[in-house]
Design a protein around this motif. Structure first.
Motif, PDB file in Angstrom:
ATOM      1  N   LEU A  16      23.284 -11.488 -33.317  1.00  0.00           N
ATOM      2  CA  LEU A  16      22.071 -11.054 -32.216  1.00  0.00           C
ATOM      3  C   LEU A  16      21.924  -9.681 -32.002  1.00  0.00           C
ATOM      4  O   LEU A  16      22.863  -8.774 -32.364  1.00  0.00           O
ATOM      5  N   THR A  17      20.571  -9.366 -32.138  1.00  0.00           N
ATOM      6  CA  THR A  17      20.252  -7.906 -31.756  1.00  0.00           C
ATOM      7  C   THR A  17      20.429  -7.614 -30.349  1.00  0.00           C
ATOM      8  O   THR A  17      20.687  -8.405 -29.496  1.00  0.00           O
ATOM      9  N   ARG A  18      20.320  -6.380 -29.858  1.00  0.00           N
ATOM     10  CA  ARG A  18      20.663  -5.886 -28.566  1.00  0.00           C
ATOM     11  C   ARG A  18      19.590  -6.595 -27.859  1.00  0.00           C
ATOM     12  O   ARG A  18      19.652  -6.978 -26.796  1.00  0.00           O
ATOM     13  N   ASN A  19      18.370  -6.430 -28.445  1.00  0.00           N
ATOM     14  CA  ASN A  19      16.904  -6.754 -27.671  1.00  0.00           C
ATOM     15  C   ASN A  19      17.171  -8.304 -27.393  1.00  0.00           C
ATOM     16  O   ASN A  19      17.069  -8.684 -26.355  1.00  0.00           O
ATOM     17  N   GLU A  20      17.713  -9.307 -28.415  1.00  0.00           N
ATOM     18  CA  GLU A  20      17.737 -10.707 -28.310  1.00  0.00           C
ATOM     19  C   GLU A  20      18.670 -11.131 -27.081  1.00  0.00           C
ATOM     20  O   GLU A  20      18.436 -11.830 -26.262  1.00  0.00           O
ATOM     21  N   LEU A  21      20.047 -10.270 -27.256  1.00  0.00           N
ATOM     22  CA  LEU A  21      21.049 -10.569 -26.240  1.00  0.00           C
ATOM     23  C   LEU A  21      20.467 -10.379 -24.821  1.00  0.00           C
ATOM     24  O   LEU A  21      20.663 -10.919 -23.877  1.00  0.00           O
ATOM     25  N   GLY A  22      19.850  -9.121 -24.713  1.00  0.00           N
ATOM     26  CA  GLY A  22      19.251  -8.681 -23.382  1.00  0.00           C
ATOM     27  C   GLY A  22      18.280  -9.554 -22.840  1.00  0.00           C
ATOM     28  O   GLY A  22      18.231 -10.026 -21.563  1.00  0.00           O
ATOM     29  N   GLU A  23      17.486 -10.210 -23.931  1.00  0.00           N
ATOM     30  CA  GLU A  23      16.370 -11.258 -23.465  1.00  0.00           C
ATOM     31  C   GLU A  23      17.006 -12.628 -22.991  1.00  0.00           C
ATOM     32  O   GLU A  23      16.533 -13.329 -21.924  1.00  0.00           O
ATOM     33  N   LEU A  24      18.245 -12.931 -23.577  1.00  0.00           N
ATOM     34  CA  LEU A  24      18.838 -14.258 -23.395  1.00  0.00           C
ATOM     35  C   LEU A  24      19.513 -13.999 -22.160  1.00  0.00           C
ATOM     36  O   LEU A  24      19.700 -14.775 -21.193  1.00  0.00           O
ATOM     37  N   LEU A  25      20.007 -12.867 -21.545  1.00  0.00           N
ATOM     38  CA  LEU A  25      20.686 -12.363 -20.339  1.00  0.00           C
ATOM     39  C   LEU A  25      19.528 -12.317 -19.325  1.00  0.00           C
ATOM     40  O   LEU A  25      20.000 -12.696 -18.111  1.00  0.00           O
ATOM     41  N   GLY A  26      18.188 -11.930 -19.392  1.00  0.00           N
ATOM     42  CA  GLY A  26      17.287 -11.907 -18.518  1.00  0.00           C
ATOM     43  C   GLY A  26      17.314 -10.479 -17.739  1.00  0.00           C
ATOM     44  O   GLY A  26      16.833 -10.593 -16.625  1.00  0.00           O
ATOM     45  N   VAL A  27      17.878  -9.625 -18.469  1.00  0.00           N
ATOM     46  CA  VAL A  27      17.830  -8.162 -17.936  1.00  0.00           C
ATOM     47  C   VAL A  27      16.307  -7.296 -18.181  1.00  0.00           C
ATOM     48  O   VAL A  27      15.750  -7.856 -19.165  1.00  0.00           O
ATOM     49  N   HIS A  28      16.182  -6.373 -17.390  1.00  0.00           N
ATOM     50  CA  HIS A  28      14.952  -5.455 -17.678  1.00  0.00           C
ATOM     51  C   HIS A  28      15.391  -4.390 -18.695  1.00  0.00           C
ATOM     52  O   HIS A  28      16.414  -4.233 -18.690  1.00  0.00           O
ATOM     53  N   PHE A  29      14.662  -4.258 -19.741  1.00  0.00           N
ATOM     54  CA  PHE A  29      14.851  -3.136 -20.603  1.00  0.00           C
ATOM     55  C   PHE A  29      15.911  -3.896 -21.374  1.00  0.00           C
ATOM     56  O   PHE A  29      16.798  -3.123 -21.731  1.00  0.00           O
ATOM     57  N   PRO A  30      15.619  -4.941 -21.961  1.00  0.00           N
ATOM     58  CA  PRO A  30      16.827  -5.644 -22.915  1.00  0.00           C
ATOM     59  C   PRO A  30      17.547  -4.748 -23.847  1.00  0.00           C
ATOM     60  O   PRO A  30      18.853  -4.643 -23.799  1.00  0.00           O
ATOM     61  N   SER A  31      17.098  -3.976 -24.849  1.00  0.00           N
ATOM     62  CA  SER A  31      17.760  -3.477 -25.493  1.00  0.00           C
ATOM     63  C   SER A  31      18.427  -2.185 -25.048  1.00  0.00           C
ATOM     64  O   SER A  31      19.670  -2.028 -25.352  1.00  0.00           O
ATOM     65  N   SER A  32      17.986  -1.540 -24.219  1.00  0.00           N
ATOM     66  CA  SER A  32      18.615  -0.228 -23.764  1.00  0.00           C
ATOM     67  C   SER A  32      19.827  -0.689 -22.575  1.00  0.00           C
ATOM     68  O   SER A  32      20.769  -0.039 -22.665  1.00  0.00           O
ATOM     69  N   THR A  33      19.533  -1.734 -21.961  1.00  0.00           N
ATOM     70  CA  THR A  33      20.626  -2.204 -21.209  1.00  0.00           C
ATOM     71  C   THR A  33      21.789  -2.749 -22.090  1.00  0.00           C
ATOM     72  O   THR A  33      22.847  -2.281 -21.538  1.00  0.00           O
ATOM     73  N   ILE A  34      21.580  -3.460 -23.129  1.00  0.00           N
ATOM     74  CA  ILE A  34      22.745  -3.683 -23.977  1.00  0.00           C
ATOM     75  C   ILE A  34      23.413  -2.401 -24.457  1.00  0.00           C
ATOM     76  O   ILE A  34      24.537  -2.524 -24.506  1.00  0.00           O
ATOM     77  N   SER A  35      22.597  -1.740 -24.697  1.00  0.00           N
ATOM     78  CA  SER A  35      23.012  -0.625 -25.530  1.00  0.00           C
ATOM     79  C   SER A  35      23.979   0.411 -24.512  1.00  0.00           C
ATOM     80  O   SER A  35      25.084   0.782 -24.845  1.00  0.00           O
ATOM     81  N   ARG A  36      23.448   0.375 -23.086  1.00  0.00           N
ATOM     82  CA  ARG A  36      24.299   1.132 -22.042  1.00  0.00           C
ATOM     83  C   ARG A  36      25.954   0.198 -21.707  1.00  0.00           C
ATOM     84  O   ARG A  36      26.817   0.739 -21.779  1.00  0.00           O
ATOM     85  N   TYR A  37      25.628  -1.247 -21.921  1.00  0.00           N
ATOM     86  CA  TYR A  37      26.944  -1.907 -21.801  1.00  0.00           C
ATOM     87  C   TYR A  37      27.849  -1.606 -22.996  1.00  0.00           C
ATOM     88  O   TYR A  37      29.007  -1.442 -22.944  1.00  0.00           O
ATOM     89  N   GLU A  38      27.258  -1.551 -24.160  1.00  0.00           N
ATOM     90  CA  GLU A  38      28.131  -1.332 -25.351  1.00  0.00           C
ATOM     91  C   GLU A  38      28.802   0.215 -25.382  1.00  0.00           C
ATOM     92  O   GLU A  38      29.764   0.214 -25.953  1.00  0.00           O
ATOM     93  N   MET A  39      28.138   1.249 -24.747  1.00  0.00           N
ATOM     94  CA  MET A  39      28.685   2.444 -24.791  1.00  0.00           C
ATOM     95  C   MET A  39      29.374   2.728 -23.491  1.00  0.00           C
ATOM     96  O   MET A  39      29.632   3.902 -23.074  1.00  0.00           O
ATOM     97  N   ASN A  40      29.604   1.704 -22.742  1.00  0.00           N
ATOM     98  CA  ASN A  40      30.064   1.791 -21.668  1.00  0.00           C
ATOM     99  C   ASN A  40      29.867   2.622 -20.437  1.00  0.00           C
ATOM    100  O   ASN A  40      30.374   3.306 -19.722  1.00  0.00           O
ATOM    101  N   LYS A  41      28.302   2.779 -20.558  1.00  0.00           N
ATOM    102  CA  LYS A  41      27.763   3.818 -19.461  1.00  0.00           C
ATOM    103  C   LYS A  41      27.481   2.920 -18.046  1.00  0.00           C
ATOM    104  O   LYS A  41      27.388   3.393 -17.368  1.00  0.00           O
TER     105      LYS A  41
END
Length: 123
Positions: A16-41
């Protein structure tokens, strides 16, 4: 083992790309949200954590626990999916996490990866 590196490894394992995972989660700004999770921000809110567990097909104890043998297996699977030079930063972070949390498992992980790396390129 930190949560961010587990999320990234599991996302990659599911192709899954960050964007795909974010869309599956239903978060706003899918790619950047997943990126922030992955970087522990940021840590996922409980409702998103529950969705992550289902989407990534993993139990909560595994996702949130410290390093263990199952994590080593996850990283070995991820290693086999990598292409030459791909995700070297992630692999380096794996090494650092193991070294920081468990010196014995770190040595075991490095030995396994070295063996796999040599076999992988001898084909």
């Amino acid at each position: 083992m930190n949560l961010g590196i587990r999320i990234k490894a599991l996302r990659k394992r599911r192709n899954l790309t960050r964007n795909e995972l974010g869309e599956l989660l239903g978060v706003h700004f899918p790619s950047s949200t997943i990126s922030r999770y992955e970087m522990n921000k940021t840590k996922p809110q409980d409702k998103y954590m529950n969705r992550l567990i289902k989407i990534l097909n993993v139990d909560e104890a595994f996702l949130l626990s410290d390093t263990d043998d199952a994590t080593i297996n996850l990283f070995i699977d991820l290693f086999w999916q990598m292409k030459d030079g791909e995700d070297i930063i992630l692999l380096d972070r794996m090494f650092e996490c193991f070294k920081e949390y468990d010196e014995e498992r770190y040595r075991k992980f490095v030995k396994i990866i070295k063996l796999l790396y040599l076999d992988r390129f001898d084909e």
